[in-house]
Structure formats: structure tokens, C-alpha cells
Design an enzyme around this catalytic site. Structure first.
Site, mmCIF file in Angstrom:
data_model
loop_
_atom_site.group_PDB
_atom_site.id
_atom_site.type_symbol
_atom_site.label_atom_id
_atom_site.label_comp_id
_atom_site.label_asym_id
_atom_site.label_seq_id
_atom_site.Cartn_x
_atom_site.Cartn_y
_atom_site.Cartn_z
ATOM 1 N N ASP A 10 0.871 -1.182 0.000
ATOM 2 C CA ASP A 10 0.000 0.000 0.000
ATOM 3 C C ASP A 10 0.902 1.224 0.000
ATOM 4 O OD1 ASP A 10 -2.383 1.567 0.257
ATOM 5 O OD2 ASP A 10 -1.986 1.789 2.387
ATOM 6 N N SER A 11 0.309 2.377 -0.272
ATOM 7 C CA SER A 11 1.065 3.629 -0.210
ATOM 8 C C SER A 11 1.498 3.918 1.225
ATOM 9 C CB SER A 11 0.181 4.771 -0.685
ATOM 10 O OG SER A 11 -0.918 4.905 0.200
ATOM 11 N N TYR A 42 -0.467 8.651 -1.923
ATOM 12 C CA TYR A 42 -0.383 8.564 -3.377
ATOM 13 C C TYR A 42 -1.618 9.215 -4.025
ATOM 14 C CZ TYR A 42 3.240 4.797 -3.445
ATOM 15 O OH TYR A 42 4.375 4.051 -3.332
ATOM 16 N N CYS A 73 -4.404 -1.418 -2.125
ATOM 17 C CA CYS A 73 -4.564 0.030 -2.283
ATOM 18 C C CYS A 73 -5.443 0.274 -3.508
ATOM 19 C CB CYS A 73 -3.187 0.669 -2.489
ATOM 20 S SG CYS A 73 -3.252 2.426 -2.860
ATOM 21 N N GLU A 154 -2.825 8.641 8.622
ATOM 22 C CA GLU A 154 -1.397 8.336 8.745
ATOM 23 C C GLU A 154 -0.796 9.013 9.986
ATOM 24 O OE1 GLU A 154 0.915 6.439 6.946
ATOM 25 O OE2 GLU A 154 -0.596 5.639 5.571
ATOM 26 N N CYS A 187 -10.978 3.045 -0.299
ATOM 27 C CA CYS A 187 -9.587 3.337 0.079
ATOM 28 C C CYS A 187 -9.312 2.463 1.290
ATOM 29 C CB CYS A 187 -9.438 4.811 0.438
ATOM 30 S SG CYS A 187 -7.825 5.201 1.166
ATOM 31 N N THR A 188 -8.191 1.752 1.257
ATOM 32 C CA THR A 188 -7.931 0.783 2.333
ATOM 33 C C THR A 188 -7.559 1.456 3.657
ATOM 34 O OG1 THR A 188 -5.689 0.522 1.498
ATOM 35 C CG2 THR A 188 -7.326 -1.117 0.797
ATOM 36 N N HIS A 189 -7.357 2.762 3.641
ATOM 37 C CA HIS A 189 -7.173 3.474 4.915
ATOM 38 C C HIS A 189 -8.513 3.657 5.653
ATOM 39 C CE1 HIS A 189 -3.228 4.609 3.320
ATOM 40 N NE2 HIS A 189 -2.918 5.168 4.481
HETATM 41 N N1 DGL Z 1 -4.857 3.060 0.856
HETATM 42 C C1 DGL Z 1 -4.793 3.821 -0.365
HETATM 43 C C2 DGL Z 1 -6.028 3.528 -1.226
HETATM 44 O O1 DGL Z 1 -6.678 2.494 -1.027
HETATM 45 C C3 DGL Z 1 -4.538 5.254 0.018
HETATM 46 C C4 DGL Z 1 -4.065 6.086 -1.036
HETATM 47 C C5 DGL Z 1 -3.198 7.270 -0.689
HETATM 48 O O2 DGL Z 1 -2.027 7.054 -0.412
HETATM 49 O O3 DGL Z 1 -3.684 8.392 -0.817
HETATM 50 O O4 DGL Z 1 -6.356 4.248 -2.133
#
Ligand code: DGL
Length: 270
Positions: A10-11, A42, A73, A154, A187-189
Site C-alpha cells: 500500500d502507499s 499517493y 490500495c 497516517e 480506500c484501504t485506509h
Molecule cells: N490506501 C490507499 C487507497 O486504497 C490510500 C491512497 C493514498 O495514499 O492516498 O487508495
């Protein structure tokens, strides 16, 4: 049977939210996780930059002899899933968007209004709308980019009024005007703010891309007879910036003290 680890990336730390779902469903599997914490987020970067970073991470994971790559991600899945598959045709590469779109297509109907919340890059790519329409053209969708969520997550600003206000800033009008009854966490966050969302919008059904990807992993492993047997191998976690928050989040998400022994710094520029 294949006891090699699955490479997740992931990012940043968001992709970690898939791991408990994997462990629950496929407890014999081991993982190597890479979070690009030095360069996150990202989601507002150019597709070209995201491609360049992704190829570096892909190379790192392939060198670790992974049996599969999971793009945990949405932003990267929307941008360069195809490129990664073309570069490593001998390794299955799974993204999060298609499995999540399948769940939307199968569990929603034309009565529903599905809101997709994601980063700018994911929203602009229209990857969700296209995949959902491909699988079920009757579903109504609307999308909303929420670019401030990832930096706050984050930083660990989650269980907090600032996060609640930010959520309301992006979503109150969107949900009301669009009459959203189902929200896709694209988004996985975002599962990390799942409790905030549940508290603020208790009547909305949530579909979580971090969870839905596990079915796609199962299907790919099954196709190749690639499931791991019970084993003593350990999970390993790498980050391009070993921030305190990354380490804390691993412990919080995975709930294990032992993982601190397996967290490593990896600078991809060297
Ligand atoms: N977890 C990433 C996603 O699913 C986050 C992207 C980011 O870094 O902005 O899109």
C-alpha cells in the site's frame, strides 16, 4: 501447496486493514507487507509517479519470492494493475477494486444509491463506476474524493473531533443530496475510520474493499493449488519510513506484540 508468503503493499499503512481478514479466512498464509510510508499519500499524485513507485515496490516483493502480489490500495489498483500484471506474468496480481465492485453488483439493486468514497486519483479514474456497471448496469452510483482522510489517518488522528468534523465536511451534503444508502470504502485506509462513520451515519450500509479482496485471493490460490499448509513461518512488515505511528498501527490493527520483531526499514531508492 505453496508456503511462500503473499506480498501485500500500500502507499502507507492502509493496506494493513486487509490482513486481519486474510488471517481469519486463510490462517496458514504468511505475508510480506510493504507500506510506502515515506511517500504516502499517493491519492493526489500523478498516475506517472504512482506507476514509478509501484514498479519499485513490485520489484522488491518479487525479490522476496512472493507467490502472489496483492495491491492493498485502491489508488494503485485504479492506476497500474495492468502494468504490474504485464511486468510479472508468472505471478498472480490481485487488486482491490474488482472484488469490491463484484460485491456491490451482487448485493445492491436499482433501489440503492451507492456512494463511493476514495482518493482523488481513484475517483478520477472512474474505475469503480466502470467495474460496477460492467457487472450490473442497474446500480446507481455517486463518487466523492476525500483527500484529507489519508494524511489524518497516517498521523493517527482518528478517534478525535478533528476527524469527525473532516468526515462531516466531505460527507454530510454528499450523503443527503445524493440520498446515499450504501457507502463503499474505496480506500484501504478508511476502515480505520469505520467506527467514526458508523457513529455519524448509523443507517448506512458499508462495503469495505480491504475485506472483499480476500475472496479474490482465495480464488487465485485455489486455481493454482497454492494454499499454504500449517507452518511456523512469520509475517514480515517493511516500510520506507519506520514512523512510530506505523509501528503502533501494526500493533493496533493486528493486535500482536510479536510483530514488532518483524518490522523493517526498507528504502527503495537505494
Ligand atoms: N490506501 C490507499 C487507497 O486504497 C490510500 C491512497 C493514498 O495514499 O492516498 O487508495
Amino acid at each position: 501447496m505453496d508456503n511462500r508468503p503473499i506480498g501485500f503493499f500500500d502507499s502507507g499503512l492502509g493496506g494493513l486493514t486487509s490482513i486481519p481478514h486474510l488471517m481469519k479466512n486463510l490462517p496458514n498464509e504468511r505475508i510480506i507487507f510493504f507500506g510506502d510510508t515515506a511517500r504516502t499519500p499517493y491519492g493526489s499524485k500523478s498516475p506517472e509517479t504512482i506507476r514509478q513507485f509501484t514498479m519499485q515496490i513490485g520489484e522488491f516483493l518479487v525479490k522476496q519470492n512472493v507467490k502472489m502480489i496483492v495491491i492493498a490500495c485502491n489508488t494503485i489498483s485504479a492506476t497500474c494493475l495492468t502494468e504490474l500484471r504485464e511486468k510479472y506474468p508468472h505471478i498472480p496480481v490481485v487488486g482491490v477494486i474488482s472484488p469490491t465492485a463484484r460485491v456491490v453488483a451482487n448485493s445492491c439493486s436499482e433501489e440503492d444509491k451507492v456512494g463511493i468514497i476514495a482518493t482523488k486519483v481513484t475517483v478520477e479514474s472512474k474505475a469503480y463506476e466502470n467495474k460496477i456497471r460492467e457487472k450490473n448496469p442497474n446500480i446507481n452510483t455517486a463518487s466523492k474524493a476525500c483527500p484529507a482522510f489519508v494524511p489524518l489517518i497516517e498521523e493517527g488522528i482518528i478517534d478525535n473531533e478533528i476527524m469527525d468534523l473532516t468526515i462531516k465536511y466531505y460527507l454530510d451534503d454528499f450523503i443527503e443530496k445524493e440520498k446515499i444508502n450504501t457507502l463503499v470504502l474505496g480506500c484501504t485506509h478508511y476502515p480505520l475510520i469505520g467506527e467514526n462513520l458508523g457513529k455519524l451515519y448509523p443507517d448506512i450500509k458499508i462495503i469495505n474493499s480491504s475485506k472483499e479482496v480476500v475472496d479474490a485471493i482465495k480464488i487465485e490460490l485455489d486455481k493454482r493449488d497454492g494454499f499454504a499448509e500449517e507452518n511456523d513461518l512469520e509475517n514480515r512488515f517493511f516500510a520506507s519510513d519506520l514512523s512510530e505511528n506505523f509501528v503502533m498501527m501494526i500493533k493496533k490493527i493486528l493486535g500482536k506484540e510479536e510483530v514488532s520483531l518483524n518490522i523493517h526499514f526498507k528504502n527503495l531508492d537505494i
